[in-house]
Design a protein around this motif. Sequence first.
Motif, PDB file in Angstrom:
ATOM      1  N   GLU A 178      52.082  28.841  41.330  1.00 34.59           N
ATOM      2  CA  GLU A 178      51.569  28.133  42.503  1.00 34.59           C
ATOM      3  C   GLU A 178      50.140  28.543  42.844  1.00 34.59           C
ATOM      4  O   GLU A 178      49.317  27.706  43.213  1.00 34.59           O
ATOM      5  N   ALA A 179      49.842  29.844  42.695  1.00 43.74           N
ATOM      6  CA  ALA A 179      48.478  30.310  42.983  1.00 43.74           C
ATOM      7  C   ALA A 179      47.505  29.741  41.948  1.00 43.74           C
ATOM      8  O   ALA A 179      46.400  29.308  42.307  1.00 43.74           O
ATOM      9  N   MET A 180      47.892  29.732  40.692  1.00 43.08           N
ATOM     10  CA  MET A 180      47.022  29.172  39.644  1.00 43.08           C
ATOM     11  C   MET A 180      46.832  27.675  39.831  1.00 43.08           C
ATOM     12  O   MET A 180      45.738  27.160  39.640  1.00 43.08           O
ATOM     13  N   ASP A 181      47.896  26.973  40.216  1.00 40.46           N
ATOM     14  CA  ASP A 181      47.784  25.530  40.483  1.00 40.46           C
ATOM     15  C   ASP A 181      46.798  25.268  41.629  1.00 40.46           C
ATOM     16  O   ASP A 181      45.980  24.359  41.556  1.00 40.46           O
ATOM     17  N   GLU A 182      46.896  26.063  42.674  1.00 40.57           N
ATOM     18  CA  GLU A 182      45.998  25.868  43.807  1.00 40.57           C
ATOM     19  C   GLU A 182      44.554  26.215  43.438  1.00 40.57           C
ATOM     20  O   GLU A 182      43.622  25.547  43.877  1.00 40.57           O
ATOM     21  N   LEU A 183      44.378  27.238  42.617  1.00 40.84           N
ATOM     22  CA  LEU A 183      43.034  27.579  42.163  1.00 40.84           C
ATOM     23  C   LEU A 183      42.444  26.478  41.308  1.00 40.84           C
ATOM     24  O   LEU A 183      41.292  26.103  41.465  1.00 40.84           O
ATOM     25  N   GLY A 184      43.251  25.960  40.397  1.00 39.89           N
ATOM     26  CA  GLY A 184      42.783  24.905  39.499  1.00 39.89           C
ATOM     27  C   GLY A 184      42.578  23.594  40.203  1.00 39.89           C
ATOM     28  O   GLY A 184      41.636  22.851  39.904  1.00 39.89           O
ATOM     29  N   GLY A 185      43.443  23.301  41.183  1.00 39.58           N
ATOM     30  CA  GLY A 185      43.391  22.012  41.874  1.00 39.58           C
ATOM     31  C   GLY A 185      42.329  21.935  42.941  1.00 39.58           C
ATOM     32  O   GLY A 185      41.565  20.990  43.003  1.00 39.58           O
ATOM     33  N   GLY A 186      42.269  22.959  43.781  1.00 40.04           N
ATOM     34  CA  GLY A 186      41.332  22.844  44.909  1.00 40.04           C
ATOM     35  C   GLY A 186      40.401  24.016  45.024  1.00 40.04           C
ATOM     36  O   GLY A 186      39.648  24.133  45.955  1.00 40.04           O
ATOM     37  N   GLY A 187      40.484  25.003  44.071  1.00 39.23           N
ATOM     38  CA  GLY A 187      39.658  26.197  44.191  1.00 39.23           C
ATOM     39  C   GLY A 187      38.444  26.061  43.430  1.00 39.23           C
ATOM     40  O   GLY A 187      37.482  26.628  43.374  1.00 39.23           O
ATOM     41  N   ASP A 217      42.437  34.652  51.009  1.00 35.99           N
ATOM     42  CA  ASP A 217      43.616  34.128  51.687  1.00 35.99           C
ATOM     43  C   ASP A 217      44.768  33.894  50.713  1.00 35.99           C
ATOM     44  O   ASP A 217      45.910  34.238  50.992  1.00 35.99           O
ATOM     45  N   LEU A 218      44.440  33.352  49.554  1.00 37.93           N
ATOM     46  CA  LEU A 218      45.458  33.085  48.543  1.00 37.93           C
ATOM     47  C   LEU A 218      46.002  34.384  47.951  1.00 37.93           C
ATOM     48  O   LEU A 218      47.196  34.511  47.686  1.00 37.93           O
ATOM     49  N   LYS A 219      45.119  35.361  47.775  1.00 37.88           N
ATOM     50  CA  LYS A 219      45.542  36.669  47.259  1.00 37.88           C
ATOM     51  C   LYS A 219      46.481  37.352  48.255  1.00 37.88           C
ATOM     52  O   LYS A 219      47.528  37.889  47.874  1.00 37.88           O
ATOM     53  N   LYS A 220      46.119  37.295  49.518  1.00 40.59           N
ATOM     54  CA  LYS A 220      46.948  37.902  50.566  1.00 40.59           C
ATOM     55  C   LYS A 220      48.329  37.244  50.609  1.00 40.59           C
ATOM     56  O   LYS A 220      49.351  37.923  50.717  1.00 40.59           O
ATOM     57  N   GLU A 221      48.362  35.928  50.502  1.00 38.56           N
ATOM     58  CA  GLU A 221      49.630  35.189  50.500  1.00 38.56           C
ATOM     59  C   GLU A 221      50.483  35.554  49.287  1.00 38.56           C
ATOM     60  O   GLU A 221      51.690  35.757  49.399  1.00 38.56           O
ATOM     61  N   ALA A 222      49.855  35.660  48.113  1.00 40.31           N
ATOM     62  CA  ALA A 222      50.590  36.011  46.889  1.00 40.31           C
ATOM     63  C   ALA A 222      51.192  37.411  47.000  1.00 40.31           C
ATOM     64  O   ALA A 222      52.360  37.631  46.650  1.00 40.31           O
ATOM     65  N   ALA A 230      61.628  35.657  38.570  1.00 41.36           N
ATOM     66  CA  ALA A 230      61.471  34.216  38.777  1.00 41.36           C
ATOM     67  C   ALA A 230      60.561  33.944  39.975  1.00 41.36           C
ATOM     68  O   ALA A 230      59.695  33.056  39.915  1.00 41.36           O
ATOM     69  N   GLU A 231      60.725  34.691  41.051  1.00 36.22           N
ATOM     70  CA  GLU A 231      59.889  34.497  42.239  1.00 36.22           C
ATOM     71  C   GLU A 231      58.438  34.863  41.952  1.00 36.22           C
ATOM     72  O   GLU A 231      57.519  34.158  42.368  1.00 36.22           O
ATOM     73  N   VAL A 232      58.219  35.959  41.232  1.00 42.87           N
ATOM     74  CA  VAL A 232      56.847  36.358  40.907  1.00 42.87           C
ATOM     75  C   VAL A 232      56.202  35.325  39.982  1.00 42.87           C
ATOM     76  O   VAL A 232      55.028  34.974  40.152  1.00 42.87           O
ATOM     77  N   ALA A 233      56.950  34.804  39.021  1.00 43.69           N
ATOM     78  CA  ALA A 233      56.422  33.752  38.143  1.00 43.69           C
ATOM     79  C   ALA A 233      56.057  32.512  38.961  1.00 43.69           C
ATOM     80  O   ALA A 233      55.026  31.869  38.711  1.00 43.69           O
ATOM     81  N   LYS A 234      56.875  32.195  39.941  1.00 44.48           N
ATOM     82  CA  LYS A 234      56.612  31.047  40.820  1.00 44.48           C
ATOM     83  C   LYS A 234      55.332  31.282  41.636  1.00 44.48           C
ATOM     84  O   LYS A 234      54.518  30.369  41.804  1.00 44.48           O
ATOM     85  N   VAL A 235      55.157  32.495  42.129  1.00 46.62           N
ATOM     86  CA  VAL A 235      53.953  32.848  42.889  1.00 46.62           C
ATOM     87  C   VAL A 235      52.718  32.674  42.009  1.00 46.62           C
ATOM     88  O   VAL A 235      51.709  32.092  42.436  1.00 46.62           O
ATOM     89  N   ILE A 236      52.787  33.173  40.766  1.00 45.06           N
ATOM     90  CA  ILE A 236      51.655  33.054  39.844  1.00 45.06           C
ATOM     91  C   ILE A 236      51.334  31.584  39.590  1.00 45.06           C
ATOM     92  O   ILE A 236      50.187  31.159  39.673  1.00 45.06           O
ATOM     93  N   ALA A 239      47.282  40.683  36.750  1.00 40.51           N
ATOM     94  CA  ALA A 239      45.905  41.170  36.817  1.00 40.51           C
ATOM     95  C   ALA A 239      44.922  40.012  36.610  1.00 40.51           C
ATOM     96  O   ALA A 239      43.884  39.938  37.278  1.00 40.51           O
ATOM     97  N   ARG A 240      45.254  39.109  35.698  1.00 37.81           N
ATOM     98  CA  ARG A 240      44.403  37.936  35.463  1.00 37.81           C
ATOM     99  C   ARG A 240      44.340  37.073  36.730  1.00 37.81           C
ATOM    100  O   ARG A 240      43.273  36.606  37.130  1.00 37.81           O
ATOM    101  N   LEU A 241      45.508  36.885  37.368  1.00 38.42           N
ATOM    102  CA  LEU A 241      45.539  36.126  38.617  1.00 38.42           C
ATOM    103  C   LEU A 241      44.659  36.806  39.665  1.00 38.42           C
ATOM    104  O   LEU A 241      43.886  36.150  40.366  1.00 38.42           O
ATOM    105  N   GLY A 242      44.760  38.112  39.782  1.00 42.31           N
ATOM    106  CA  GLY A 242      43.946  38.853  40.740  1.00 42.31           C
ATOM    107  C   GLY A 242      42.459  38.680  40.481  1.00 42.31           C
ATOM    108  O   GLY A 242      41.671  38.481  41.414  1.00 42.31           O
ATOM    109  N   ARG A 243      42.064  38.754  39.194  1.00 42.19           N
ATOM    110  CA  ARG A 243      40.649  38.555  38.843  1.00 42.19           C
ATOM    111  C   ARG A 243      40.193  37.132  39.173  1.00 42.19           C
ATOM    112  O   ARG A 243      39.105  36.929  39.708  1.00 42.19           O
TER     113      ARG A 243
END
Length: 168
Positions: free
Chosen positions: A159-168, A24-29, A151-157, A11-15
């Motif tokens: 990677e999405a957080m890394d992309e948000l922090g890095g380039g978002g 786009d990132l939400k759709k991919e996740a 494990a896959e869901v944790a990886k998705v979270i 939910a935090r990731l979604g917010r």
Amino acid sequence: MNVSVSSHDLARLGRDLQRAGRKDLKKEALMRMRRAVQPIVPEIQRAVRGTPGGTSDLRSAQARAARPRRLRDATARGVQAKASLTGKYAGVRLRVDPRHFPDGEKHLSKYLEGTLPRWRSPSWGHDPWKTQRAHPYFFVTIRPHIPAVQAEVAKVIKEAMDELGGGG
């Protein structure tokens, strides 16, 4: 390896994705989360169709016309994979959609699994009612897959957080 993913993390990731305007990132996740559980759907369908029972050949033509779909087929058709990053139930889940059952029979898949305690049905031409046994198919099928999905869901979270922090 012990991986734990809570609905609060999702939910935090979604917010965070919503605030950043990253649809786009939400759709991919969401797509990756659904893809993590999608291979389990046919396994559940095979498991439910393989449970013992079924009296369709013994039923009269009138009884088959009144309720043409068999319980196991309706249950198998109703298996769905869902993913969400919002709301109280943020996460990825597998479920049996009760809309595949006629009114008055919406809970039959739960009786078949054994999550509801007593399952009685009319016995045509014999004692008026018989108690049927549950044949678990759902949780026994998904249990071996839980660590890999977590494990896959944790990886998705991550990677999405890394992309948000890095380039978002």
